[in-house]
Motif scaffolding. Sequence first.
Motif, PDB file in Angstrom:
ATOM      1  N   ALA A 109      -9.004   2.318   1.997  1.00 22.06           N
ATOM      2  CA  ALA A 109      -8.643   0.972   2.260  1.00 22.06           C
ATOM      3  C   ALA A 109      -9.732   0.039   2.802  1.00 22.06           C
ATOM      4  O   ALA A 109     -10.074  -0.965   2.497  1.00 22.06           O
ATOM      5  CB  ALA A 109      -7.352   0.846   3.126  1.00 22.06           C
ATOM      6  N   ALA A 110     -10.358   0.629   4.042  1.00 24.32           N
ATOM      7  CA  ALA A 110     -11.458   0.021   4.513  1.00 24.32           C
ATOM      8  C   ALA A 110     -12.642  -0.060   3.449  1.00 24.32           C
ATOM      9  O   ALA A 110     -13.171  -1.238   3.358  1.00 24.32           O
ATOM     10  CB  ALA A 110     -11.973   0.834   5.789  1.00 24.32           C
ATOM     11  N   ALA A 111     -12.981   0.990   2.804  1.00 25.36           N
ATOM     12  CA  ALA A 111     -13.908   0.869   1.611  1.00 25.36           C
ATOM     13  C   ALA A 111     -13.682  -0.632   0.915  1.00 25.36           C
ATOM     14  O   ALA A 111     -14.656  -1.224   0.666  1.00 25.36           O
ATOM     15  CB  ALA A 111     -14.237   2.189   1.285  1.00 25.36           C
ATOM     16  N   ALA A 153      -6.882  -2.635   8.265  1.00 26.38           N
ATOM     17  CA  ALA A 153      -6.952  -3.001   6.527  1.00 26.38           C
ATOM     18  C   ALA A 153      -5.786  -2.948   5.894  1.00 26.38           C
ATOM     19  O   ALA A 153      -4.772  -2.312   6.532  1.00 26.38           O
ATOM     20  CB  ALA A 153      -7.792  -1.526   6.223  1.00 26.38           C
ATOM     21  N   ARG A 154      -5.755  -3.951   5.026  1.00 28.77           N
ATOM     22  CA  ARG A 154      -4.663  -4.002   4.289  1.00 28.77           C
ATOM     23  C   ARG A 154      -3.479  -4.433   4.986  1.00 28.77           C
ATOM     24  O   ARG A 154      -2.140  -4.699   4.515  1.00 28.77           O
ATOM     25  CB  ARG A 154      -4.263  -2.841   3.470  1.00 28.77           C
ATOM     26  CG  ARG A 154      -5.132  -2.177   2.415  1.00 28.77           C
ATOM     27  CD  ARG A 154      -6.195  -3.315   2.089  1.00 28.77           C
ATOM     28  NE  ARG A 154      -6.131  -3.558   0.550  1.00 28.77           N
ATOM     29  CZ  ARG A 154      -7.084  -4.259   0.029  1.00 28.77           C
ATOM     30  NH1 ARG A 154      -8.155  -4.278   0.591  1.00 28.77           N
ATOM     31  NH2 ARG A 154      -6.891  -4.644  -1.059  1.00 28.77           N
ATOM     32  N   THR A 157       0.741  -1.334   0.015  1.00 30.44           N
ATOM     33  CA  THR A 157       0.097  -0.007   0.144  1.00 30.44           C
ATOM     34  C   THR A 157       0.930   1.297   0.102  1.00 30.44           C
ATOM     35  O   THR A 157       0.410   2.302   0.134  1.00 30.44           O
ATOM     36  CB  THR A 157      -1.031  -0.076   1.173  1.00 30.44           C
ATOM     37  OG1 THR A 157      -0.118   0.086   2.481  1.00 30.44           O
ATOM     38  CG2 THR A 157      -1.813  -1.098   1.220  1.00 30.44           C
ATOM     39  N   PHE A 158       2.209   1.258   0.050  1.00 30.73           N
ATOM     40  CA  PHE A 158       2.927   2.492  -0.091  1.00 30.73           C
ATOM     41  C   PHE A 158       2.909   2.934  -1.658  1.00 30.73           C
ATOM     42  O   PHE A 158       2.926   1.729  -2.409  1.00 30.73           O
ATOM     43  CB  PHE A 158       4.491   2.024   0.321  1.00 30.73           C
ATOM     44  CG  PHE A 158       4.825   1.580   1.817  1.00 30.73           C
ATOM     45  CD1 PHE A 158       3.822   1.152   2.640  1.00 30.73           C
ATOM     46  CD2 PHE A 158       5.864   1.626   2.238  1.00 30.73           C
ATOM     47  CE1 PHE A 158       4.093   1.021   3.829  1.00 30.73           C
ATOM     48  CE2 PHE A 158       6.216   1.566   3.487  1.00 30.73           C
ATOM     49  CZ  PHE A 158       5.271   1.156   4.251  1.00 30.73           C
ATOM     50  N   THR A 159       2.928   3.964  -1.832  1.00 28.09           N
ATOM     51  CA  THR A 159       3.069   4.174  -3.069  1.00 28.09           C
ATOM     52  C   THR A 159       4.588   4.569  -3.691  1.00 28.09           C
ATOM     53  O   THR A 159       5.473   4.500  -2.650  1.00 28.09           O
ATOM     54  CB  THR A 159       2.472   5.698  -3.310  1.00 28.09           C
ATOM     55  OG1 THR A 159       3.335   6.737  -2.783  1.00 28.09           O
ATOM     56  CG2 THR A 159       1.090   6.071  -2.768  1.00 28.09           C
ATOM     57  N   ALA A 160       4.872   4.319  -5.049  1.00 25.30           N
ATOM     58  CA  ALA A 160       6.342   4.345  -5.317  1.00 25.30           C
ATOM     59  C   ALA A 160       7.130   5.605  -4.971  1.00 25.30           C
ATOM     60  O   ALA A 160       8.132   5.822  -4.694  1.00 25.30           O
ATOM     61  CB  ALA A 160       6.296   4.139  -6.970  1.00 25.30           C
ATOM     62  N   PRO A 214       1.574  12.188  -0.711  1.00 28.92           N
ATOM     63  CA  PRO A 214       0.112  11.734  -0.196  1.00 28.92           C
ATOM     64  C   PRO A 214       0.225  10.200   0.040  1.00 28.92           C
ATOM     65  O   PRO A 214       1.134   9.332  -0.665  1.00 28.92           O
ATOM     66  CB  PRO A 214      -0.876  12.019  -1.372  1.00 28.92           C
ATOM     67  CG  PRO A 214       0.089  12.197  -2.563  1.00 28.92           C
ATOM     68  CD  PRO A 214       1.218  12.821  -1.983  1.00 28.92           C
ATOM     69  N   GLY A 215      -0.620   9.414   0.695  1.00 28.57           N
ATOM     70  CA  GLY A 215      -0.709   8.205   0.868  1.00 28.57           C
ATOM     71  C   GLY A 215      -2.161   7.758   0.843  1.00 28.57           C
ATOM     72  O   GLY A 215      -2.965   8.435   0.543  1.00 28.57           O
ATOM     73  N   ILE A 216      -2.659   6.066   0.609  1.00 25.95           N
ATOM     74  CA  ILE A 216      -3.898   5.817   0.666  1.00 25.95           C
ATOM     75  C   ILE A 216      -4.281   6.065   2.084  1.00 25.95           C
ATOM     76  O   ILE A 216      -3.727   5.347   3.188  1.00 25.95           O
ATOM     77  CB  ILE A 216      -3.997   4.489   0.340  1.00 25.95           C
ATOM     78  CG1 ILE A 216      -3.324   4.322  -1.165  1.00 25.95           C
ATOM     79  CG2 ILE A 216      -5.352   3.739   0.504  1.00 25.95           C
ATOM     80  CD1 ILE A 216      -3.243   2.823  -1.496  1.00 25.95           C
ATOM     81  N   THR A 217      -5.383   6.710   2.294  1.00 27.23           N
ATOM     82  CA  THR A 217      -5.882   6.616   3.547  1.00 27.23           C
ATOM     83  C   THR A 217      -6.679   5.669   3.979  1.00 27.23           C
ATOM     84  O   THR A 217      -7.220   5.043   3.345  1.00 27.23           O
ATOM     85  CB  THR A 217      -6.806   8.017   3.795  1.00 27.23           C
ATOM     86  OG1 THR A 217      -6.853   8.695   4.906  1.00 27.23           O
ATOM     87  CG2 THR A 217      -7.995   8.212   2.851  1.00 27.23           C
TER      88      THR A 217
END
Length: 236
Positions: free
Chosen positions: A109-111, A188-189, A12-15, A102-105
């Motif tokens: 992820a929960a959604a 989540a994740r 879930t980390f971005t590049a 930014p990152g995935i909030t």
Amino acid sequence: MVVGLGPGNRETFTAEALAAIEAAQVVVGYHTYLELIPDLIGHKERVTTPMRGEVARAQQAVELAAGGKVVAVVSSGDPGIYGMAGLILEVAEGRVPVKIIPGITAVSAAAASLGAPLMNDFAVISLSDLLTPTEIMFKRVESAAAGDFIIALYNPRSHGRPDNIKIAQERMLKHKSPHTPVGIVRLARRGDEQKTLTTLQEMLEHDIDMLTTVIIGNSQTRIIDGQMVTPRGYRL
Ligand code: SAH
């Protein structure tokens, strides 16, 4: 740099976040976040502070950056959503330039784990009253429920304030049906993710803690093949 690590495992980390940590000379963050990335930090200088030490951590990060170091402050999820981004910008004002990555909030992820509950307008509300007055927090919960928003709750239940979630439930029940679908996702994740589908009336019968995001549907939200879905409104 203020870097969002996403909610979960390395996938879930971005590049961009990975590259930012790689480029940093000093990595600053709450110690459990740094423990997620020991291989990325390697021999870089680290600054860790306890959970409530955000201001000290921000000041230390800005001092280091002002001294010429490339500093990455890491936050979970998105750093601009109840994370470190705003505080760093306030502390750095007029001193050093700041870049936000930014990152995935957590709510995203929960959604995804629940299905597609956020297909229409939604409100994210934190039930932590450490930095927001309690009455404003509940007023926002009630207003969002009155507006038929899907509501996502962050920081839903801590030991210090176990009843906030109950009061939030009562405020939502003034405007939402007791049968409204609710999804609860813990971690989540991450490898040990747990998720539960329930209803607004029964949500408190399930475990909810600070590692959990709770999503309460709107008047259209329903369960389709075991997944929580808020129809966008398309005609089938
Ligand atoms: N900056 C973070 C949010 C920090 S507030 C982000 O953008 O995600 C902390 C709250 O986020 C927790 O109390 C919990 O409600 C939620 N949260 C963070 N990670 C989570 C995860 N992996 N699973 C479920 N909820 C999570």
